[in-house]
Write an enzyme that holds these catalytic residues in place. Structure first.
Site, PDB file in Angstrom:
ATOM      1  N   CYS A  87       0.838  -1.201   0.000  1.00  0.00           N
ATOM      2  CA  CYS A  87       0.000   0.000   0.000  1.00  0.00           C
ATOM      3  C   CYS A  87       0.879   1.261   0.000  1.00  0.00           C
ATOM      4  CB  CYS A  87      -0.990  -0.048   1.156  1.00  0.00           C
ATOM      5  SG  CYS A  87      -2.482   0.883   0.769  1.00  0.00           S
TER       6      CYS A  87
ATOM      7  N   HIS B 130      -3.629  -5.044   0.569  1.00  0.00           N
ATOM      8  CA  HIS B 130      -3.040  -5.580   1.809  1.00  0.00           C
ATOM      9  C   HIS B 130      -3.146  -7.104   1.829  1.00  0.00           C
ATOM     10  CE1 HIS B 130      -2.504  -1.792   4.057  1.00  0.00           C
ATOM     11  NE2 HIS B 130      -3.514  -1.373   3.323  1.00  0.00           N
TER      12      HIS B 130
ATOM     13  N   GLU C  67      -1.706  -9.129   3.661  1.00  0.00           N
ATOM     14  CA  GLU C  67      -1.590  -9.695   5.016  1.00  0.00           C
ATOM     15  C   GLU C  67      -2.940 -10.077   5.620  1.00  0.00           C
ATOM     16  OE1 GLU C  67      -0.965  -6.578   4.135  1.00  0.00           O
ATOM     17  OE2 GLU C  67      -1.341  -5.116   5.731  1.00  0.00           O
TER      18      GLU C  67
HETATM   19  N1  GLN Z   1      -2.026   6.732   2.756  1.00  0.00           N
HETATM   20  C1  GLN Z   1      -2.125   5.978   1.562  1.00  0.00           C
HETATM   21  C2  GLN Z   1      -3.466   6.136   0.863  1.00  0.00           C
HETATM   22  O1  GLN Z   1      -4.411   6.535   1.485  1.00  0.00           O
HETATM   23  C3  GLN Z   1      -1.822   4.504   1.805  1.00  0.00           C
HETATM   24  C4  GLN Z   1      -2.806   3.849   2.700  1.00  0.00           C
HETATM   25  C5  GLN Z   1      -2.308   2.530   3.243  1.00  0.00           C
HETATM   26  O2  GLN Z   1      -1.135   2.255   3.221  1.00  0.00           O
HETATM   27  N2  GLN Z   1      -3.200   1.734   3.769  1.00  0.00           N
HETATM   28  O3  GLN Z   1      -3.588   5.830  -0.290  1.00  0.00           O
END
Ligand code: GLN
Length: 545
Positions: free
Chosen positions: A388, A516, A518
């Site tokens: 992410c 994600h 995970e």
């Molecule tokens: N802050 C980033 C976004 O909003 C990544 C978010 C995250 O890593 N979950 O896109």
């Protein structure tokens, strides 16, 4: 006849906690679920959180720990992560309710006039709402395990406990069980385990009208027969229903420890469930591998919520699972991104590690450190996984180094930025409310045939969970691809970049994903991306010696 058919309707296990918080109610509930599932029962799990936030999505991870995301896009309590790792039932937005959600729903009904002019009160309107949420989540299951967050005695948990008291009265006596988790502190100066706090906590439960059926006592060491008997007498719980759960060096031992204490037998006896003995080979294998690893590897996780490991709970577990797949023990070293100021400091924190991982996150703080870590991992061919925000920072690093964009960054940190390789999608530009408005939940992704990602997943269409607002900026796609960045995963309509990688002849393992992974890893089924990442780290480590 299948065992599941022998339970004619759903039965309930309510898990409450006393004395102090952080006793591991979630883990204990999840382990109960694992044991009962291993007996062939169809299990569901639910968490009721007494706080007033509508969901934990807007809370700081260092206060509340990780926000766990379900397939249907709910931002939920991290205990749901334990549930999904321990039982096969998939959680949804009906698996986690907060007081905020319950009250929001009651107030909406009141505004719509659904209460027909009645005075709207905690009893019965709020308690009925809680009851309905519990019953709705129980449909089609043999057993629903409901965990009440917080500690008995908290003002805000009262409506939940009252709802349970009523439900227990309304349902058949053999259809519900209350398991109360408490702490037995060991007082060093007296050399004794103390039962008084537990006595008081059960007293509090009984005052509310709930007599716990089973006590699970968290202790440093196992407890004696005499302590069990004493607890039984003062808490009105049968002596053979007082279980001890000493601290364990791995959470995956908890189902086995509780089984040895006789917990699943007792639950089945009290709930009048006939079932086979649990099949625990999978859990035994996991514990055996964790205790006898053939290899060891250290992974650096470079983030900004490093003071509270709970902030990266699912990630932490997914790395351990990746190790399980490779018969390796994974030592996770949390590195504060703000300590990494340049190549030299990145080297001093990372050079000795077998892999670098930059996880998800929000806000600018630490972003330059993350970029420094990524540059170091890329330049030194250290296996890198960016998740992410980690992927977004990898795109920035690549653009700065190879696409002649020295100021490349994310518009999250500067909305007016020229060269924002990571930016808001149009549909996010007008979003004003913070809660529940990110790109959330499961989305399909198509992997480029022949890419490292496709080889890892062994398929080209995958589905993974998201929680972010910003995306790879399509304006820079061509420029970055020309510079050598591979866009190995795209949304099925081709509009969103979901995965990036470097060719394996340039770097052995450099992968970023906008989602994600995970959240979907389980000890019994390690996620392929984590398994492949740990395998690459082990390979890298071997190549250095
Ligand atoms: N802050 C980033 C976004 O909003 C990544 C978010 C995250 O890593 N979950 O896109």
């Amino acid at each position: 006849m299948a065992v599941a058919n022998r339970v004619k309707h759903t039965k309930f296990i309510f898990v409450t906690g006393g004395v102090v918080s952080s006793l591991g109610k979630g883990l204990c509930g999840a382990s109960m679920g694992a044991l009962l599932e291993a007996r062939g029962l169809n299990i569901g799990m639910q968490k009721l959180d007494p706080y007033l936030n509508v969901d934990p999505g807007t809370m700081n991870p260092t206060q509340h720990g990780e926000v766990f995301v379900t397939d249907d896009g709910a931002e939920t309590d991290l205990d749901l992560g334990h549930y999904e790792r321990f039982v096969s039932h998939r959680m949804s937005r009906h698996s986690n309710y907060t007081s905020g959600q319950i009250y929001e729903s009651v107030i909406r009904k009141e505004r719509r006039g659904e209460y027909l002019g009645q005075t709207v009160q905690v009893i019965p309107h709020v308690t009925n709402e809680i009851r309905d949420c519990i019953l709705a989540a129980s449909e089609g299951l043999d057993l629903l395990i409901v965990e009440i967050g917080g500690t008995v005695g908290d003002i805000e948990s009262l409506p939940f406990l009252e709802a349970i008291r009523q439900l227990r009265l309304q349902l058949d006596a053999r259809d519900t069980v209350c398991v109360h988790l408490t702490l037995l502190p060991f007082i060093k100066t007296a050399g004794e385990i103390k039962t008084k706090p537990t006595q008081h906590s059960v007293m509090k439960m009984r005052e509310i009208g709930i007599q716990p059926d089973i006590l699970v006592c968290r202790t440093e060491q196992a407890i004696s027969r005499a302590t069990r008997d004493k607890l039984a007498m003062f808490t009105n719980v049968r002596s053979d229903s007082v279980m001890s759960l000493p601290d364990q060096d791995t959470i995956y031992k908890v189902p086995l420890v509780l089984h040895a204490e006789g917990l699943d037998d007792k639950l089945c006896e009290l709930l009048n469930i006939w079932s086979r003995e649990p099949r625990l080979e999978a859990w035994e294998r996991i514990v055996h591998t964790l205790e006898n690893p053939k290899r060891k590897i250290s992974i650096g996780v470079v983030g900004k919520y490093v003071d509270l490991a709970e902030s990266y709970k699912s990630l932490h577990e997914a790395l351990i699972h990746g190790g399980l797949a490779c018969d390796a023990a994974v030592d996770i070293v949390y590195v504060d991104a703000e300590q990494l100021l340049d190549d030299a400091s990145a080297a001093s924190h990372l050079a000795h590690l077998g892999g670098v991982l930059v996880p998800g996150g929000f806000g600018e703080r630490g972003s330059e450190g993350k970029i420094a870590a990524i540059r170091f991992a890329r330049a030194h061919k250290i296996p890198f996984l960016g998740i992410c925000l980690g992927m977004q920072m990898a795109v920035c690093e690549y653009a700065r180094t190879f696409a002649d964009m020295p100021n490349a960054h994310s518009s999250e940190f500067d909305p007016n930025l020229e060269g924002a390789v990571i930016a808001l999608m149009v549909e996010q530009e007008d979003v004003k409310e913070m809660g529940g408005t990110m790109r959330l939940g499961a989305f399909d992704c198509d992997l480029a045939p022949g890419s490292l990602a496709a080889r890892i997943y062994e398929k080209v269409r995958i589905s993974e969970r998201h929680r972010h607002r910003y995306e790879f900026n399509n304006r820079y796609r061509e420029r970055l691809e020309r510079a050598g960045l591979r866009l190995s995963g795209l949304s099925p309509d081709g509009k969103l970049v979901e995965m990036i990688e470097l060719a394996t002849d340039v770097h052995p393992f450099f992968v970023g994903c906008q989602f994600h992974p995970e959240f979907k890893s389980r000890p019994t089924a390690p996620h392929p991306l984590f398994a492949a990442y740990i395998a690459a780290c082990l390979q890298y480590q071997r190549s250095r010696t």
